[in-house]
Write a protein that holds these residues in place. Structure first.
Motif, PDB file in Angstrom:
ATOM      1  N   VAL A  65       0.973  -1.547   0.318  1.00 12.61           N
ATOM      2  CA  VAL A  65      -0.313   0.692   0.266  1.00 12.61           C
ATOM      3  C   VAL A  65       0.923   1.150   0.056  1.00 12.61           C
ATOM      4  CG1 VAL A  65      -1.804   1.738   1.510  1.00 12.61           C
ATOM      5  CG2 VAL A  65      -2.026  -1.293   0.747  1.00 12.61           C
ATOM      6  N   GLY A  66       2.046   1.222  -0.044  1.00 10.58           N
ATOM      7  CA  GLY A  66       3.031   2.188   0.587  1.00 10.58           C
ATOM      8  C   GLY A  66       3.763   2.819  -0.929  1.00 10.58           C
ATOM      9  N   ILE A  67       3.538   1.878  -1.739  1.00  9.24           N
ATOM     10  CA  ILE A  67       4.339   1.748  -2.786  1.00  9.24           C
ATOM     11  C   ILE A  67       2.878   2.434  -3.757  1.00  9.24           C
ATOM     12  CG2 ILE A  67       4.671   0.460  -5.345  1.00  9.24           C
ATOM     13  CD1 ILE A  67       6.595  -1.405  -3.109  1.00  9.24           C
ATOM     14  N   ALA A  68       2.231   1.523  -3.747  1.00  6.10           N
ATOM     15  CA  ALA A  68       0.506   2.095  -4.781  1.00  6.10           C
ATOM     16  C   ALA A  68       0.237   3.368  -3.920  1.00  6.10           C
ATOM     17  CB  ALA A  68      -0.635   1.873  -4.052  1.00  6.10           C
ATOM     18  N   LEU A  69       0.629   3.523  -2.633  1.00  8.34           N
ATOM     19  CA  LEU A  69      -0.087   5.825  -2.698  1.00  8.34           C
ATOM     20  C   LEU A  69       1.223   6.414  -2.916  1.00  8.34           C
ATOM     21  CD1 LEU A  69      -0.115   5.345   1.546  1.00  8.34           C
ATOM     22  CD2 LEU A  69      -1.485   6.612  -0.590  1.00  8.34           C
ATOM     23  N   ALA A  70       2.398   5.978  -2.742  1.00  7.52           N
ATOM     24  CA  ALA A  70       3.254   7.011  -3.529  1.00  7.52           C
ATOM     25  C   ALA A  70       3.209   7.371  -4.988  1.00  7.52           C
ATOM     26  CB  ALA A  70       5.120   6.514  -3.186  1.00  7.52           C
ATOM     27  N   GLY A  71       2.747   6.219  -5.330  1.00  7.24           N
ATOM     28  CA  GLY A  71       3.221   5.851  -6.900  1.00  7.24           C
ATOM     29  C   GLY A  71       1.977   6.797  -7.786  1.00  7.24           C
ATOM     30  N   GLY A  72       1.155   6.122  -6.939  1.00  5.88           N
ATOM     31  CA  GLY A  72      -0.448   6.951  -7.477  1.00  5.88           C
ATOM     32  C   GLY A  72      -0.732   8.271  -6.813  1.00  5.88           C
ATOM     33  N   LEU A  73       0.188   8.530  -6.057  1.00  5.10           N
ATOM     34  CA  LEU A  73      -0.769  10.292  -5.675  1.00  5.10           C
ATOM     35  C   LEU A  73       0.433  10.855  -6.287  1.00  5.10           C
ATOM     36  CD1 LEU A  73      -0.799  10.156  -1.332  1.00  5.10           C
ATOM     37  CD2 LEU A  73      -1.897  10.753  -3.278  1.00  5.10           C
ATOM     38  N   SER A  74       2.126  10.255  -6.919  1.00  4.10           N
ATOM     39  CA  SER A  74       2.496  11.351  -7.533  1.00  4.10           C
ATOM     40  C   SER A  74       2.226  11.265  -9.380  1.00  4.10           C
ATOM     41  CB  SER A  74       4.285  10.119  -8.036  1.00  4.10           C
ATOM     42  OG  SER A  74       4.664  10.565  -6.233  1.00  4.10           O
ATOM     43  N   LEU A  75       1.746  10.025  -9.617  1.00  6.09           N
ATOM     44  CA  LEU A  75       1.025  10.588 -10.752  1.00  6.09           C
ATOM     45  C   LEU A  75      -0.518  10.869 -10.935  1.00  6.09           C
ATOM     46  CD1 LEU A  75       1.785   6.393 -11.281  1.00  6.09           C
ATOM     47  CD2 LEU A  75       3.104   8.520 -12.749  1.00  6.09           C
ATOM     48  N   GLY A  76      -0.416  10.630 -10.105  1.00  2.74           N
ATOM     49  CA  GLY A  76      -2.259  11.060 -10.479  1.00  2.74           C
ATOM     50  C   GLY A  76      -2.310  13.282 -10.043  1.00  2.74           C
ATOM     51  N   VAL A  77      -1.149  13.358  -8.720  1.00  6.03           N
ATOM     52  CA  VAL A  77      -1.404  14.591  -8.626  1.00  6.03           C
ATOM     53  C   VAL A  77      -0.659  15.398 -10.003  1.00  6.03           C
ATOM     54  CG1 VAL A  77      -0.036  16.412  -7.451  1.00  6.03           C
ATOM     55  CG2 VAL A  77      -0.634  15.168  -6.039  1.00  6.03           C
ATOM     56  N   LEU A  78       0.257  14.669 -10.342  1.00  4.78           N
ATOM     57  CA  LEU A  78       0.691  15.077 -11.712  1.00  4.78           C
ATOM     58  C   LEU A  78       0.246  15.489 -12.779  1.00  4.78           C
ATOM     59  CD1 LEU A  78       3.600  16.252 -12.165  1.00  4.78           C
ATOM     60  CD2 LEU A  78       4.072  14.208 -13.793  1.00  4.78           C
ATOM     61  N   ALA A  79      -0.971  14.489 -12.649  1.00  3.09           N
ATOM     62  CA  ALA A  79      -1.734  14.368 -13.695  1.00  3.09           C
ATOM     63  C   ALA A  79      -2.489  15.618 -13.957  1.00  3.09           C
ATOM     64  CB  ALA A  79      -2.494  13.420 -14.455  1.00  3.09           C
ATOM     65  N   GLY A  80      -3.047  15.810 -12.638  1.00  2.00           N
ATOM     66  CA  GLY A  80      -4.263  16.642 -12.271  1.00  2.00           C
ATOM     67  C   GLY A  80      -3.771  18.002 -12.338  1.00  2.00           C
ATOM     68  N   PHE A  81      -2.634  18.151 -11.540  1.00  3.32           N
ATOM     69  CA  PHE A  81      -2.502  19.353 -11.909  1.00  3.32           C
ATOM     70  C   PHE A  81      -1.562  20.255 -12.764  1.00  3.32           C
ATOM     71  CE2 PHE A  81      -1.293  22.840  -8.324  1.00  3.32           C
ATOM     72  CZ  PHE A  81      -2.195  22.251  -7.763  1.00  3.32           C
ATOM     73  N   ALA A  82      -0.621  19.445 -14.068  1.00  5.97           N
ATOM     74  CA  ALA A  82      -0.268  19.702 -15.155  1.00  5.97           C
ATOM     75  C   ALA A  82      -1.529  19.522 -16.401  1.00  5.97           C
ATOM     76  CB  ALA A  82       1.008  18.906 -15.266  1.00  5.97           C
ATOM     77  N   GLY A  83      -2.325  18.619 -16.443  1.00  2.20           N
ATOM     78  CA  GLY A  83      -3.149  18.741 -17.003  1.00  2.20           C
ATOM     79  C   GLY A  83      -2.658  18.584 -18.664  1.00  2.20           C
ATOM     80  N   GLY A  84      -3.512  19.097 -19.945  1.00  2.00           N
ATOM     81  CA  GLY A  84      -3.031  18.981 -21.217  1.00  2.00           C
ATOM     82  C   GLY A  84      -2.381  17.347 -21.340  1.00  2.00           C
ATOM     83  N   ARG A  85      -0.895  17.757 -22.238  1.00  2.00           N
ATOM     84  CA  ARG A  85      -0.751  16.394 -22.634  1.00  2.00           C
ATOM     85  C   ARG A  85       0.029  15.355 -22.132  1.00  2.00           C
ATOM     86  NH1 ARG A  85       2.319  18.606 -28.834  1.00  2.00           N
ATOM     87  NH2 ARG A  85       1.109  19.339 -30.191  1.00  2.00           N
ATOM     88  N   LEU A  86       0.501  16.050 -21.386  1.00  3.42           N
ATOM     89  CA  LEU A  86       1.048  15.240 -19.458  1.00  3.42           C
ATOM     90  C   LEU A  86      -0.334  14.724 -19.186  1.00  3.42           C
ATOM     91  CD1 LEU A  86       3.389  14.080 -17.998  1.00  3.42           C
ATOM     92  CD2 LEU A  86       3.405  16.219 -16.539  1.00  3.42           C
ATOM     93  N   ASP A  87      -1.130  14.576 -18.335  1.00  2.62           N
ATOM     94  CA  ASP A  87      -2.047  14.564 -18.252  1.00  2.62           C
ATOM     95  C   ASP A  87      -3.284  13.379 -19.227  1.00  2.62           C
ATOM     96  OD1 ASP A  87      -4.165  14.199 -16.257  1.00  2.62           O
ATOM     97  OD2 ASP A  87      -5.899  15.016 -17.214  1.00  2.62           O
ATOM     98  N   ALA A  88      -2.875  14.033 -19.995  1.00  2.00           N
ATOM     99  CA  ALA A  88      -3.707  12.364 -21.173  1.00  2.00           C
ATOM    100  C   ALA A  88      -2.397  11.449 -21.212  1.00  2.00           C
ATOM    101  CB  ALA A  88      -3.728  12.932 -23.198  1.00  2.00           C
ATOM    102  N   ALA A  89      -0.717  11.117 -21.397  1.00  2.00           N
ATOM    103  CA  ALA A  89      -0.148  10.719 -21.551  1.00  2.00           C
ATOM    104  C   ALA A  89      -0.067   9.385 -20.120  1.00  2.00           C
ATOM    105  CB  ALA A  89       0.993  10.963 -21.993  1.00  2.00           C
ATOM    106  N   LEU A  90      -0.269  10.544 -18.998  1.00  2.00           N
ATOM    107  CA  LEU A  90      -0.144   9.312 -18.220  1.00  2.00           C
ATOM    108  C   LEU A  90      -1.168   9.127 -18.165  1.00  2.00           C
ATOM    109  CD1 LEU A  90       1.394  12.010 -15.575  1.00  2.00           C
ATOM    110  CD2 LEU A  90       2.415   9.521 -16.248  1.00  2.00           C
ATOM    111  N   MET A  91      -2.670   8.607 -18.581  1.00  2.00           N
ATOM    112  CA  MET A  91      -4.192   8.576 -18.134  1.00  2.00           C
ATOM    113  C   MET A  91      -3.992   7.309 -18.927  1.00  2.00           C
ATOM    114  SD  MET A  91      -5.732   9.351 -15.362  1.00  2.00           S
ATOM    115  CE  MET A  91      -4.257   9.076 -14.804  1.00  2.00           C
ATOM    116  N   ARG A  92      -2.923   7.496 -20.249  1.00  2.00           N
ATOM    117  CA  ARG A  92      -3.283   6.102 -21.638  1.00  2.00           C
ATOM    118  C   ARG A  92      -2.103   5.110 -20.330  1.00  2.00           C
ATOM    119  NH1 ARG A  92      -6.221   9.442 -22.600  1.00  2.00           N
ATOM    120  NH2 ARG A  92      -7.306   8.343 -20.529  1.00  2.00           N
ATOM    121  N   LEU A  93      -1.623   5.449 -20.104  1.00  2.00           N
ATOM    122  CA  LEU A  93      -0.947   4.810 -19.742  1.00  2.00           C
ATOM    123  C   LEU A  93      -1.249   4.050 -18.568  1.00  2.00           C
ATOM    124  CD1 LEU A  93       2.087   2.873 -18.722  1.00  2.00           C
ATOM    125  CD2 LEU A  93       2.946   5.562 -17.338  1.00  2.00           C
ATOM    126  N   VAL A  94      -2.324   4.756 -17.883  1.00  2.00           N
ATOM    127  CA  VAL A  94      -2.667   4.248 -15.968  1.00  2.00           C
ATOM    128  C   VAL A  94      -4.028   2.863 -16.786  1.00  2.00           C
ATOM    129  CG1 VAL A  94      -4.326   4.569 -14.594  1.00  2.00           C
ATOM    130  CG2 VAL A  94      -2.203   5.489 -14.771  1.00  2.00           C
TER     131      VAL A  94
END
Length: 296
Positions: A110-139
């Motif tokens: 759960v710690g690994i999932a929290l660290a990785g998921g929070l990082s990806l989610g915050v980056l995608a939600g805050f950055a938006g645009g193409r970075l958000d689209a690319a990260l969400m396609r990976l997810v």
């Protein structure tokens, strides 16, 4: 009033007072939930499992690795509450001591999932645009793969053992945390007080740490509690398949696997550890659902 009295009145609240206030608020929030018998029972089961993981010697006087061929496959009784296994070891004691490895593996996952998921989610939600689209396609690609199958592929690549199993399970549940965090960040980012903070000159970093993350944490914490139970099941499943700790280590999945050869003659060897794992996972799920219904 004297100068000393003025100083006492003007002094900031002590750390002890703040801690007492937090405990009072926590008690007020838990009081309605503790009035529910189901919630109280679930909390006791989870606390028992945590105590078993931290101090198993408080809960049993037997040695989890001491064999007694004379007592092998002994049915549950007043001395051996869960019976004994094929080597005469006390099964209740092995379940209690197995909580340490199983809970540690689930916490690491759960710690690994929290660290990785929070990082990806915050980056995608805050950055938006193409970075958000690319990260969400990976997810989305990771979500398309069954979690257990992904964990099997990872643990096969990095090796067997409790830590590799925990890493594999943690990576497998990162996508759920990433999507939940992204959704909450997108929701909170558009709220009036966040926009007011930005108009007031607050930096994006300060806005994220002071306003967005604290208010987006609730659903992520509920998901962490739910996934803690799922991580216990996943690590037990991989240990059952032989990817976990090597014998004679007491791990919940290994204990269940050891009894599959005696399902007819001694069903308790697999049944009772399995029921204990099910009780812990159901209790965690019940706690998470209760907190989700009463977020205050």
């Amino acid at each position: 009033m004297t100068a000393d009295t003025h100083l006492l009145c003007a002094a900031p609240p002590s750390a002890t007072w703040k801690r007492r206030t937090r405990l009072q608020r926590l008690g007020q929030a838990l009081a309605p939930l503790l009035a529910r018998p189901g919630f109280s029972l679930a909390l006791l089961v989870v606390l028992f499992a945590l105590l078993a993981a931290l101090a198993p010697h408080w809960l049993t006087s037997f040695d989890p690795y001491a064999t007694s061929p004379v007592d092998k496959l002994r049915a549950p009784d007043a001395v051996h509450w869960f019976g004994t296994d094929e080597l005469g070891r006390d099964l209740y004691t092995r379940v209690v001591y197995g909580a340490s490895l199983s809970v540690q593996a689930a916490l690491l996952a759960v710690g690994i999932a929290l660290a990785g998921g929070l990082s990806l989610g915050v980056l995608a939600g805050f950055a938006g645009g193409r970075l958000d689209a690319a990260l969400m396609r990976l997810v989305d690609v990771l979500l398309a793969l069954p979690g257990l199958l992904l964990a099997l592929a990872i643990v096969t690549a990095i090796g067997f053992g409790t830590v590799p199993v925990a890493i594999a399970v943690g990576v497998g549940i990162i996508p759920g945390f990433a999507r939940t965090t992204r959704g909450e960040v997108l929701r909170v980012k558009t709220l009036p007080y966040v926009e007011a903070a930005r108009l007031g000159g607050a930096s994006w970093r300060r806005t994220l740490l002071r306003h967005v993350l604290p208010n987006a944490w609730g659903p992520v914490a509920v998901l962490a509690t739910l996934d803690f139970g799922a991580a216990i099941l996943a690590t037990a499943g991989l240990s059952f398949l032989g990817f976990g700790a090597a014998p004679p280590a007491a791990e919940w999945g290994t204990l269940i696997a050891n009894g599959r050869h005696f399902l007819i003659t001694a069903p308790w060897v697999s049944l009772l550890p399995g029921l204990f794992v099910v009780a812990v996972v159901f209790s965690l799920n019940h706690l998470a659902r209760s907190f989700e219904e009463h977020p205050q």
